[in-house]
Design a protein around this motif. Structure first.
Motif, PDB file in Angstrom:
ATOM      1  N   ILE A   1      -0.043   7.197   4.532  1.00 41.98           N
ATOM      2  CA  ILE A   1      -1.029   6.824   3.757  1.00 41.98           C
ATOM      3  C   ILE A   1      -1.196   5.043   3.641  1.00 41.98           C
ATOM      4  O   ILE A   1      -2.544   4.541   3.658  1.00 41.98           O
ATOM      5  CB  ILE A   1      -1.276   7.697   2.108  1.00 41.98           C
ATOM      6  N   ARG A   2      -0.258   4.606   3.731  1.00 37.42           N
ATOM      7  CA  ARG A   2      -0.936   3.280   3.562  1.00 37.42           C
ATOM      8  C   ARG A   2      -1.569   2.510   4.532  1.00 37.42           C
ATOM      9  O   ARG A   2      -1.801   1.852   4.501  1.00 37.42           O
ATOM     10  CB  ARG A   2       0.479   2.680   2.900  1.00 37.42           C
ATOM     11  N   GLN A   3      -0.482   2.840   5.569  1.00 38.09           N
ATOM     12  CA  GLN A   3      -0.468   2.653   7.069  1.00 38.09           C
ATOM     13  C   GLN A   3      -1.976   2.901   7.759  1.00 38.09           C
ATOM     14  O   GLN A   3      -2.656   1.754   8.010  1.00 38.09           O
ATOM     15  CB  GLN A   3       0.665   2.902   8.098  1.00 38.09           C
ATOM     16  N   SER A   4      -2.270   3.821   7.030  1.00 40.27           N
ATOM     17  CA  SER A   4      -3.879   4.304   7.514  1.00 40.27           C
ATOM     18  C   SER A   4      -4.921   3.267   6.318  1.00 40.27           C
ATOM     19  O   SER A   4      -6.008   3.199   6.806  1.00 40.27           O
ATOM     20  CB  SER A   4      -4.038   5.844   7.058  1.00 40.27           C
ATOM     21  N   LEU A   5      -4.678   3.174   4.972  1.00 39.46           N
ATOM     22  CA  LEU A   5      -5.542   2.186   4.111  1.00 39.46           C
ATOM     23  C   LEU A   5      -5.456   0.911   5.275  1.00 39.46           C
ATOM     24  O   LEU A   5      -6.784   0.425   5.699  1.00 39.46           O
ATOM     25  CB  LEU A   5      -5.407   1.483   3.265  1.00 39.46           C
ATOM     26  N   ILE A   6      -4.649   0.184   5.658  1.00 40.86           N
ATOM     27  CA  ILE A   6      -4.291  -1.069   6.689  1.00 40.86           C
ATOM     28  C   ILE A   6      -5.008  -1.047   7.920  1.00 40.86           C
ATOM     29  O   ILE A   6      -6.047  -1.788   7.907  1.00 40.86           O
ATOM     30  CB  ILE A   6      -2.850  -1.354   7.096  1.00 40.86           C
ATOM     31  N   ASP A   7      -5.267  -0.175   8.873  1.00 42.25           N
ATOM     32  CA  ASP A   7      -5.177   0.907   9.778  1.00 42.25           C
ATOM     33  C   ASP A   7      -7.142   0.522   9.926  1.00 42.25           C
ATOM     34  O   ASP A   7      -8.143  -0.329  10.515  1.00 42.25           O
ATOM     35  CB  ASP A   7      -5.453   1.738  10.077  1.00 42.25           C
ATOM     36  N   LYS A   8      -7.410   0.762   8.697  1.00 44.11           N
ATOM     37  CA  LYS A   8      -9.104   0.887   7.960  1.00 44.11           C
ATOM     38  C   LYS A   8      -9.665  -0.520   7.590  1.00 44.11           C
ATOM     39  O   LYS A   8     -11.054  -0.855   7.673  1.00 44.11           O
ATOM     40  CB  LYS A   8      -9.394   2.194   6.807  1.00 44.11           C
ATOM     41  N   TYR A   9      -8.433  -1.056   6.368  1.00 44.94           N
ATOM     42  CA  TYR A   9      -9.244  -2.206   5.587  1.00 44.94           C
ATOM     43  C   TYR A   9      -8.478  -3.527   5.939  1.00 44.94           C
ATOM     44  O   TYR A   9      -8.768  -4.234   5.339  1.00 44.94           O
ATOM     45  CB  TYR A   9      -9.504  -1.742   3.946  1.00 44.94           C
ATOM     46  N   GLY A  10      -7.553  -3.080   6.954  1.00 44.69           N
ATOM     47  CA  GLY A  10      -6.945  -4.276   7.125  1.00 44.69           C
ATOM     48  C   GLY A  10      -6.061  -4.959   5.592  1.00 44.69           C
ATOM     49  O   GLY A  10      -5.390  -3.577   4.881  1.00 44.69           O
ATOM     50  N   LEU A  11      -5.111  -5.819   5.948  1.00 42.32           N
ATOM     51  CA  LEU A  11      -3.716  -6.502   4.977  1.00 42.32           C
ATOM     52  C   LEU A  11      -4.609  -6.629   3.311  1.00 42.32           C
ATOM     53  O   LEU A  11      -5.848  -6.780   3.585  1.00 42.32           O
ATOM     54  CB  LEU A  11      -3.307  -7.204   5.599  1.00 42.32           C
ATOM     55  N   PRO A  12      -4.313  -5.526   2.642  1.00 43.52           N
ATOM     56  CA  PRO A  12      -4.688  -6.139   1.320  1.00 43.52           C
ATOM     57  C   PRO A  12      -5.046  -7.669   0.750  1.00 43.52           C
ATOM     58  O   PRO A  12      -3.417  -8.341   1.197  1.00 43.52           O
ATOM     59  CB  PRO A  12      -4.133  -5.326   0.575  1.00 43.52           C
ATOM     60  N   ALA A  13      -5.664  -7.727  -0.749  1.00 39.17           N
ATOM     61  CA  ALA A  13      -4.894  -8.952  -0.507  1.00 39.17           C
ATOM     62  C   ALA A  13      -3.956  -9.182  -1.339  1.00 39.17           C
ATOM     63  O   ALA A  13      -3.784 -10.501  -1.347  1.00 39.17           O
ATOM     64  CB  ALA A  13      -6.826  -9.712  -1.222  1.00 39.17           C
ATOM     65  N   ILE A  14      -3.735  -8.022  -2.036  1.00 33.28           N
ATOM     66  CA  ILE A  14      -3.162  -8.010  -2.724  1.00 33.28           C
ATOM     67  C   ILE A  14      -1.981  -6.020  -2.835  1.00 33.28           C
ATOM     68  O   ILE A  14      -2.830  -5.924  -2.670  1.00 33.28           O
ATOM     69  CB  ILE A  14      -3.457  -8.442  -4.790  1.00 33.28           C
ATOM     70  N   GLU A  15      -0.434  -6.678  -2.978  1.00 32.06           N
ATOM     71  CA  GLU A  15       0.233  -5.769  -3.264  1.00 32.06           C
ATOM     72  C   GLU A  15       1.330  -5.441  -3.804  1.00 32.06           C
ATOM     73  O   GLU A  15       1.859  -6.344  -3.434  1.00 32.06           O
ATOM     74  CB  GLU A  15       0.345  -4.930  -1.160  1.00 32.06           C
ATOM     75  N   ASN A  16       1.020  -4.533  -4.668  1.00 34.33           N
ATOM     76  CA  ASN A  16       2.480  -4.092  -5.283  1.00 34.33           C
ATOM     77  C   ASN A  16       3.083  -2.984  -5.155  1.00 34.33           C
ATOM     78  O   ASN A  16       2.695  -2.112  -5.178  1.00 34.33           O
ATOM     79  CB  ASN A  16       1.591  -4.021  -7.365  1.00 34.33           C
ATOM     80  N   ALA A  17       4.056  -3.288  -4.822  1.00 31.17           N
ATOM     81  CA  ALA A  17       5.275  -2.012  -4.054  1.00 31.17           C
ATOM     82  C   ALA A  17       6.086  -1.248  -5.599  1.00 31.17           C
ATOM     83  O   ALA A  17       5.830  -2.060  -6.407  1.00 31.17           O
ATOM     84  CB  ALA A  17       6.327  -2.814  -3.746  1.00 31.17           C
ATOM     85  N   ALA A  18       5.751  -0.468  -5.883  1.00 30.00           N
ATOM     86  CA  ALA A  18       6.567   0.184  -6.655  1.00 30.00           C
ATOM     87  C   ALA A  18       7.167   1.814  -6.061  1.00 30.00           C
ATOM     88  O   ALA A  18       7.319   2.109  -5.023  1.00 30.00           O
ATOM     89  CB  ALA A  18       5.628   1.334  -7.148  1.00 30.00           C
ATOM     90  N   SER A  19       7.777   2.690  -7.089  1.00 33.68           N
ATOM     91  CA  SER A  19       8.592   3.446  -6.134  1.00 33.68           C
ATOM     92  C   SER A  19       7.587   4.676  -5.501  1.00 33.68           C
ATOM     93  O   SER A  19       8.304   5.285  -4.914  1.00 33.68           O
ATOM     94  CB  SER A  19       9.752   4.354  -7.063  1.00 33.68           C
ATOM     95  N   GLU A  20       6.646   5.343  -5.797  1.00 36.18           N
ATOM     96  CA  GLU A  20       6.197   6.437  -5.389  1.00 36.18           C
ATOM     97  C   GLU A  20       5.021   5.677  -4.557  1.00 36.18           C
ATOM     98  O   GLU A  20       3.844   6.230  -4.003  1.00 36.18           O
ATOM     99  CB  GLU A  20       4.942   6.357  -6.772  1.00 36.18           C
ATOM    100  N   GLY A  21       4.974   4.134  -4.231  1.00 39.60           N
ATOM    101  CA  GLY A  21       4.080   3.701  -3.393  1.00 39.60           C
ATOM    102  C   GLY A  21       3.489   2.026  -3.556  1.00 39.60           C
ATOM    103  O   GLY A  21       4.044   2.226  -4.625  1.00 39.60           O
ATOM    104  N   SER A  22       3.054   2.082  -2.427  1.00 40.97           N
ATOM    105  CA  SER A  22       2.009   0.093  -2.926  1.00 40.97           C
ATOM    106  C   SER A  22       0.800   0.064  -3.639  1.00 40.97           C
ATOM    107  O   SER A  22      -0.039   1.257  -2.939  1.00 40.97           O
ATOM    108  CB  SER A  22       2.283  -0.426  -1.662  1.00 40.97           C
TER     109      SER A  22
END
Length: 563
Positions: free
Chosen positions: A427-448
């Motif tokens: 899901i993270r990669q799909s979001l980056i493909d559509k919207y580009g790299l996020p301005a803020i990203e906070n990693a967590a155990s269940e996903g970013s």
């Protein structure tokens, strides 16, 4: 603490020259335990001693310039009224619904999501509630109930010669978070949609001048009101209905973004207007209830006065199931967002958004949020919300706007699995493909957690992590005609349990520089029983502009600033 004044001081001290400060010195007694209608409490006595005027000295120390003695101050007579507690209101609701008190209290706690999974905590809460009700009823002694809060008047209607009432928000006395949750379910239901305050043009000018002189021309006023209570307006509601009988309007104290300070004592002579409503006529009589508005009598004329006039409250055509009406949406050109969520963009109309959703198929049913009373501390641009439930109930898409004819300003997509996990890395990669790299990203155990924004917040970009879902009970929303009502809405973990929260005004002001914001927040299976994620798309700049227009905030070029 009693009102305190000083003896006359040297006029030179009244002119602030060198960072002078004035302080009131007082003695405080040791704590004492007292019993009252709300239960046991620790109190202390504060006794004023003197005033001190100081200025900065050497090394940052303060040096005393003068110490004026206390003077005898006359305290204005205070009107003491009965402001019922949330538990008294709960008991009154049970009485007017003609149901058992325990049944009613359980229903209130269910709606407030209190102790739903802990039987013994619920039993203890019910016992504490019954004890609080006994104390409240003992303190009431048949007194008429009053409520306090804030009321917002719209722009003066020259044709009808009335001030329309745009919103009325109650401020109930509460002692803890549990009472705050209960308050939202039991507060009296006052129908203000047909309420207006008529004034002649001349009287309206005087009233407007009074508010302008106090620099309170826009924004809400504070009020105290005596009410009559009746059965709930609909069988599914827990709160009793209420009719205004006597209403005092006051200039607000403090910021509208802060909670109103509520006290059972107030000074009638500081009210800027008084409305006295007649009791409604018998059912067979079509007479319209009326009210008189007058300035309260005072021996010393005040600069804040209100003209004597009349007000009318016209009952809705179908009081049992009134049709909800919304204020006219400001005619503002809101550009569509470049980002989209499943083809949905902020700036669309509801008709355009619904066409996009209809093309996707799979929509199971549609719900609408019942019209709430505007909260002066929250933006009004998202009060109207419509939720589309899709994918057999595992996905819900909520659109928010100032009204059904307004532009969509916020979109929430919630996907909730009943069990199992989601491929968050994919899901993270799909979001980056559509919207580009996020301005803020906070990693967590269940996903970013990922945040995008198109504004220029500079160093304050942390405020752009704008994610404002709120938990709801969809059983309190309205099913739109033709929708499927076969869903089990009592499920504790479902996509439809979340909608869009009304953003605090203070936050909207700070986050305006973020522009449009897109957010993604995942949730692991351990949090809800099944994995979930929510995405939000908001146009914060448009939210703030629409809110200020609805609230009557003057444009910057119209502000009068004194120097």
């Amino acid at each position: 603490m009693p009102r305190s004044e000083s003896e006359p001081i040297d006029p030179a001290f009244a002119q602030r020259r060198n960072q002078e400060d004035v302080a009131l010195l007082a003695r405080i007694s040791g704590p004492m335990r007292m019993e009252g209608a709300a239960g046991s409490a620790l109190v202390a006595v504060v006794r004023p001693e003197a005033f001190e005027i100081t200025e900065p000295g050497i090394g940052g120390a303060r040096q005393i310039l003068a110490r004026p003695a206390l003077a005898v101050a006359e305290t204005a007579p205070q009107e003491r009224v009965f402001l019922p507690s949330v538990w008294w209101l709960a008991a009154k609701g049970a009485e007017l619904r003609e149901v058992d008190l325990d049944v009613h209290l359980n229903a209130v706690m269910d709606r407030a999501n209190l102790h739903s999974g802990d039987t013994f905590a619920r039993l203890d809460a019910l016992a504490a509630a019954r004890a609080a009700i006994e104390r409240a009823e003992a303190g009431a002694e048949g007194a008429a109930p009053w409520v306090a809060g804030r009321i917002t008047l719209g722009a003066y209607d020259l044709e009808r010669q009335v001030w329309p009432v745009n919103g009325l928000t109650l401020a109930l006395p509460t002692g803890d978070r549990m009472e705050e949750a209960v308050a939202r379910r039991v507060q009296p239901d006052i129908d203000t949609r047909a309420l207006s305050v008529p004034m002649s043009v001349e009287e309206a000018r005087d009233f407007d001048a009074t508010r302008t002189a106090a620099r309170r021309r826009s924004g809400p006023l504070e009020f105290y009101a005596r009410i009559d209570m009746g059965p709930p307006r609909r069988p599914d509601r827990l709160a009793a209905s209420a009719q205004l009988r006597e209403l005092f309007l006051f200039l607000p104290q403090g910021s509208p973004s802060q909670p109103m300070r509520v006290s059972p004592a107030f000074d009638r002579d500081t009210a800027i207007a008084l409305l006295e409503f007649e009791a409604p006529a018998a059912p067979e009589s079509p007479a319209v209830p009326s009210a008189e508005v007058s300035a309260p009598a005072s021996e010393t004329p005040s600069a804040v006065t209100a003209p004597r006039t009349e007000a009318r409250a016209v009952p809705p055509a179908t009081p049992q199931e009134p049709e909800e009406t919304w204020p006219d949406t400001p005619d503002l050109d809101v550009a569509r967002s470049e980002w989209d969520m499943l083809g949905l963009q902020t700036g669309m109309t509801f008709a355009q958004a619904q066409a996009v959703l209809a093309a996707r198929d799979g929509i199971v049913t549609i719900f609408e949020r019942p019209r709430p009373e505007p909260d002066p501390a929250s933006v009004r641009a998202t009060l109207y919300q419509r939720m589309y439930i899709a994918a057999d109930g595992t996905e819900a898409i909520t659109l928010a706007a100032p009204g059904p004819d307004g532009p969509v300003l916020a979109i929430l997509r919630r996907l909730q699995l009943p069990r199992g996990d989601l491929p968050f890395d994919t899901i993270r990669q799909s979001l980056i493909d559509k919207y580009g790299l996020p301005a803020i990203e906070n990693a967590a155990s269940e996903g970013s957690k990922m945040y995008w924004f198109d504004g220029t917040p500079g160093a304050a970009q942390a405020i752009c992590r704008v994610h404002f879902p709120r938990r709801i009970d969809l059983r309190e929303w309205h099913l739109r005609e033709g929708g499927d009502s076969a869903l089990d809405l009592s499920q504790p973990s479902a996509a439809w349990n979340w909608a869009i929260a009304d953003m605090p005004v203070d936050y909207a002001e700070q986050a305006t520089r973020c522009g449009r914001v897109l957010t993604f927040e995942p949730e692991g299976a351990a949090q809800q029983g099944g994995a979930a994620f929510s995405m939000m798309l908001l146009d914060i700049g448009a939210l703030r502009i629409v809110d200020e227009t609805l609230s009557g905030v003057p444009a910057a070029e119209d502000r009068e600033i004194d120097f």
